[in-house]
Design an enzyme around this catalytic site. Sequence first.
Site, PDB file in Angstrom:
ATOM      1  N   CYS A  67     -12.070   5.389   3.444  1.00 45.64           N
ATOM      2  CA  CYS A  67     -12.492   6.933   3.383  1.00 45.64           C
ATOM      3  C   CYS A  67     -14.219   6.861   3.328  1.00 45.64           C
ATOM      4  CB  CYS A  67     -11.799   7.601   2.634  1.00 45.64           C
ATOM      5  SG  CYS A  67     -12.340   7.348   0.561  1.00 45.64           S
TER       6      CYS A  67
ATOM      7  N   CYS B 274      -9.696   7.296  -1.833  1.00 44.51           N
ATOM      8  CA  CYS B 274      -8.480   6.680  -1.502  1.00 44.51           C
ATOM      9  C   CYS B 274      -8.004   5.409  -2.283  1.00 44.51           C
ATOM     10  CB  CYS B 274      -8.236   6.468  -0.093  1.00 44.51           C
ATOM     11  SG  CYS B 274      -9.496   4.941   0.582  1.00 44.51           S
TER      12      CYS B 274
ATOM     13  N   GLN C 285       3.745  -1.985   2.998  1.00 42.30           N
ATOM     14  CA  GLN C 285       4.288  -1.701   4.430  1.00 42.30           C
ATOM     15  C   GLN C 285       3.332  -2.176   5.436  1.00 42.30           C
ATOM     16  OE1 GLN C 285       6.669   2.036   5.213  1.00 42.30           O
ATOM     17  NE2 GLN C 285       7.741   1.686   3.042  1.00 42.30           N
TER      18      GLN C 285
ATOM     19  N   LEU D 156     -31.847  10.789 -10.678  1.00 40.47           N
ATOM     20  CA  LEU D 156     -31.239   9.793 -11.549  1.00 40.47           C
ATOM     21  C   LEU D 156     -29.769   9.460 -10.791  1.00 40.47           C
ATOM     22  CD1 LEU D 156     -32.481  11.098 -14.837  1.00 40.47           C
ATOM     23  CD2 LEU D 156     -33.569   9.630 -13.396  1.00 40.47           C
TER      24      LEU D 156
ATOM     25  N   GLY E 135     -23.537   6.850 -11.653  1.00 38.62           N
ATOM     26  CA  GLY E 135     -22.408   6.167 -11.099  1.00 38.62           C
ATOM     27  C   GLY E 135     -22.378   6.393  -9.623  1.00 38.62           C
TER      28      GLY E 135
ATOM     29  N   LEU F 226       3.656  -1.853  12.400  1.00 41.56           N
ATOM     30  CA  LEU F 226       2.904  -0.749  11.884  1.00 41.56           C
ATOM     31  C   LEU F 226       3.135  -0.732  10.508  1.00 41.56           C
ATOM     32  CD1 LEU F 226       4.060   1.796  14.394  1.00 41.56           C
ATOM     33  CD2 LEU F 226       2.220   0.339  14.735  1.00 41.56           C
TER      34      LEU F 226
ATOM     35  N   GLN G 154      11.327   2.645   4.169  1.00 38.41           N
ATOM     36  CA  GLN G 154      11.272   3.635   5.312  1.00 38.41           C
ATOM     37  C   GLN G 154      11.734   4.924   5.052  1.00 38.41           C
ATOM     38  OE1 GLN G 154       9.567   3.165   8.798  1.00 38.41           O
ATOM     39  NE2 GLN G 154       8.754   1.810   7.376  1.00 38.41           N
TER      40      GLN G 154
ATOM     41  N   GLU H 209      11.787   7.690  11.560  1.00 32.82           N
ATOM     42  CA  GLU H 209      11.359   8.977  11.791  1.00 32.82           C
ATOM     43  C   GLU H 209      12.160  10.223  11.188  1.00 32.82           C
ATOM     44  OE1 GLU H 209       9.347   9.795  14.854  1.00 32.82           O
ATOM     45  OE2 GLU H 209       8.389   8.050  14.195  1.00 32.82           O
TER      46      GLU H 209
END
Length: 1301
Positions: A35, A40, A104, A255, A258, A1012, A1137, A1197
């Site tokens: 990201c 993430c 996965q 300044l 972090g 995938l 899944q 699915e």
Amino acid sequence: WYKTQENMLLVISMQGGKCRNQSSLVRLTGTKYSCGGGGCGACTVMVSRYNSTTKAIHHYPATACLVPICSLYGAAVTTVEGVGSIKTRIHPVQERLAKCHGTQCGFCSPGMVMSIYTLLRNHPEPAPEQITKALGVERNLCHCTGYRPIVESGKTFCVESTVCELKGSGKCCMDQEDGSLVNRWEKMCTKLYDEDEFQPLDPSQEPIFPPELIRMAEDPNKRRLTFQGERTTWITPATLNDLLELKANFPKAPLVMGNTELGPSIKFKNEFHPVFISPLGLPELHFVNTTDDGKGDNRCGIQLAQLNDALHFIVSEQPKEKTKTYRALLKHLRTLAGAQIRNMAPAPSFHHTSHLSLIPLNGPFLERSPEADLKSEEIVSSVYIPYSTQWHFVFGLRMAQRQENAFAIVNAGMSVKFEDGTNTIKKLQMFYGSVGPTTVSASQTCKQLIGRQWDDQMLSDACRWVLDEIYIPPAAEGGMVEYRRTLIISLLFKFYLKVRRGLNQMDPQKFPDIPEKFMSALEDFPIETPQGIQMFQCVDPHQPPQDPVGHPVMHQSAIKHTTGEAVYIDDMPCIDQELFLAPITSTRAHAKIISIDISEALALPGVVDVITAEDVPGDNNYQGEIFYAQNEVICVGQIVGTVAADTYAHAREAAKKVKIAYEDIEPRIITIEQALKHNSFLFDEKKIEQGNVEQAFKYVDQIIEGEVHVEGQEHFYMETSSILALPKEEDKEMVLHLGTQYPTRVQEYVAAALNVPRNRIACRMKRTGGAFGGKVAKPAVLGAVSAVAANKTGRPIRFILERGDDMLITAGRHPLLGKYKIGFMNNGVIKAADVEYYVNGGCTPDESEMVVEFIVLKSENAYYIPNFRCRGRACKTNLPSNTAFRGFGFPQGTVVVEAYITAVASQCNLPPEEVKEINMYKRISKTAFKQTFNPEPLRRCWKECLEKSSFYTRKLAAEEFNKKNYWKKRGLAIVPMKFCIGIPTAYYNQAATLVHIYLDGSVLVTHGGCELGQGLYTKMIQVRSVNAITLNAQNACQTLMARLHPIIRKNPKGKWEDWIAKAFEKSISLSATGYFKGYQTNMDWEKGEGNAYPYYVYGAACSEVEVNCLTGAHKLLRTDIFMDAAFSINPALDIGQVEGAFIQGMGFYTIEELKYSPEGVLYSRSPDDYKIPTVTEIPEEFYVTLVRSQNPIGLGEAGMFLGSSVLFAIYDAVAAARRERGLAKTFVLSSPATPEMIRMTCVDQFTDMERLFSKEKGSPGHVSYSIFFCVSYSERRQRETESVFKCLDSFNNLDCPEPNP
């Protein structure tokens, strides 16, 4: 830059050494870039520092994408390579995450490993809640697994066993007599891995902290550090005086502590600063002290994580009455960002104030009033937090889209002091955040309430006055105006209750307690460690032990996932003369391109070329998909051109310099409603029908009509769209390495764009970091864009989309508008249904026609309605084209079905589950498109889900809970599912495989499937499988075994290698092709009938939620899933899944919200703005059972839709709240059921007060970015007939208010 022998990095690029960041000297690619904004966790690493004062070494997780290299001076950085490797040894964390099936697609796995590993370095024997915190609170996102196996892998390190224990009772859940559990089943297994295989964790074997860094830290001769870059200078002062001198010399220099705020601003908002000053490490700013006068002195250099630890210590040491402020801060810190961010971010937002003067942290300061603000040369050195007193109450209150790691929608800090021994207000402070550009103080309201009694009349006045004082304009940034204003007074009410409760606990005789029914409103939902059971059919005990079929085999690449050695596109080494590509995208939704000026871009250093439509040698508009916009743009985010440069930074900077002149074109169509108005469609209508719908409507008891809006969804695969295009020197050949679900289409589109035969284009796809349908069609367009650039420049092109560009360009799931008219009898039997579906297809065809076909063909779900008509159309709009997504339209369309079933139940005063069962298919039947099927597996899943989840017992318990609680309600829902597998066009179902046996006996299988994360390769290795790809592999293997049979028969005791060698000597072919013709499906749309699908997958899910009616938050308490799975080839993969699909569906139906402007600009383009579920959103109890049947399978699915059980459980809880308030029993709750929608549908005195005041102000109450894809609340109210509360008078009695007819 250099590294130790243990792969511990000392001052190294935090992007894992990838060539996109020019760190090829190191080549540590395990750390993943996803990201770019610290949201993430994919790039999590461990940073270790030595504290010379305490002589302690501190390890903490950090997001690499936000850590400036210069800030790492003196630190040791451990990446996933430093933890373990398949080349040397793997670490127990990596092993257990893999063997517990916690990977996965694998792209998030290195970040997960680093979060757990860092926890174990600090706590070798963690508690279960620490594991949940390490993953959920630390911003580690995963969109594949559903998190359960990841948490379980971490729990294996806990001292006491936490697997299979029921709510801490110490009893095994399988031994319980409760019928809600599946212990009574025979021949069912629950063990997905063998804990005896795990290697033990030995903390003594971890790498030591580098001694050279200890010597550096203890060196008393500190000096100023200066790092000079091409455009910027980074300065680290040695002392506090040095820092003040730098601030005087560079008053505008930020300044940096972090980099958690500044970093994203530079990257995403194009901020530029020539000088940075980093006081990180100054001892004067890095300590916490408790003074004798009752003030905690917190130096501003400490990180939020350190502040959290310090506050916990003080709270444990001091009396409770003294630490009320500290506990309020701790409560807020629990939900503020992830641990990676908290370990980087300083305690306050690092504003500048003098170290010599004291400034009160009050309203003027927080509102940044000029007289209270800081001078440019000043800094904050410390923050003093005073102790509280007995008659002082302090609370922090907050509401966000997601329980953890989400920006607040509204937050508040409130404090009240009373005259000793009374409830007379002596001092009152109320501060609100996220209601304006700065923190807002309700100072006037507070002044008016001084001297008042803390009673209901005071609350009534306070609510009216604070609404009048804090005004949010209708067009305020962030929208949700009505909701935010309601939260202002809802949080005030919560504060009021907390103080009332506190006063009662101090003196029960003098101060009456709050009503018992209000008690649940006091506390937020707790964060529990998830638990549950996964059940599947045991392998036949007579099955040969060497046969892996049916066993929960680990994913073939799991170990490589967890060690970071699985190679993704951006991990591939740099290629000689490689160029980086950055897109130039349209900023208008519909406009003519007047001119494109690329001169300034070409003049920048490192820029090689700018590519536009003029450079496409072949088709630029292929099958309706446009590669480079030409003459006009048709959506915001359409690619107009690309910049090729020697580095990505140069390419990105040059893309910003391209000037495009536009002339807007009307109409600009953004919403479905606008498309209907302009008759703008992509395709003709799709329709199925049975019976006589119009005639049936004449003979029913009741008819209802309604609309359901279902918003879209972002794929949010962890690896963004990535392509490496390599032009060859001969015959115009080109090789593309990319992550795709459809390499054939990429080859087709690239060949068309380059005007070459397809045999010149090779597409190579080994794995991709998540896809979910988003890499079916889009990589073909992006591949063509890349190939054109490679063709023009003659050099390799690396095209890696940033997260924001990926979300903007590739779009996602189709938003849907469903309209229904239902005729039914009073007993709940539905006789007729007329349903219309409209989806927002976007600006080009993409997969919209097939999505509409799937929605229409699957529109019955599990119900038989004798007179049924369904029509669907895809609207053409000026948004990026929506595309394939997991479930392919079924998750959107079937919500409409369940919605009208629920509406019928409400009208008949029947439970929804009863109406569902009444109308469910009961025997072998034909669908509305005349295909025969057997619903027996459907009814079995439904029956067992009802029984084994103890649905009816728990529903009674929920009703009892609801009677006792006014502000929190529980709801249960169960949904059935009939999901069609396959595609109605037969040739799409074919597949082929090539199998080679080499002379050493090894086997190579080449096939057309794409890995995938679903474990396709793993199932292939397990030999037998039942989907198209593996059927043809089995066919090829059978051919080869037939050829080898004579050899084996002559030498039955020989080895495999001997048989292969003998076959080669006999000139027996050791190669074979396997071919699966495919299921012979068909659909005749003119007749509205066909054999559209080869088979169905059935299932049922039951979910229970608890809803906070005061804020709109909800908590998923339990989910039971029963999925028809034939005989699972690999139960671990199949359960993974199902769980992953369910959690992704749950997010779709609840918190994932895409926000667009009226001009078609996507606002939600990062994990900060778009919230997918984290560990803390998954069910506290999660039970999944694979039900054996004779059907083939396809679970990834199908499971998506089962997440809607959460949506309808929320509906059930909200309905309970509305019934208690005397509101209309039928109401609209569209998807997603966000906190805003839940809160505003739970109408009460606070929502009514807000609406009254908004009306008096003359402003509309509701403004939302997502208004285009969901019905606005004002429209919903016009459709309802409901009672209205007496807004102002209702506060005078704290008991549950009576409705006013």
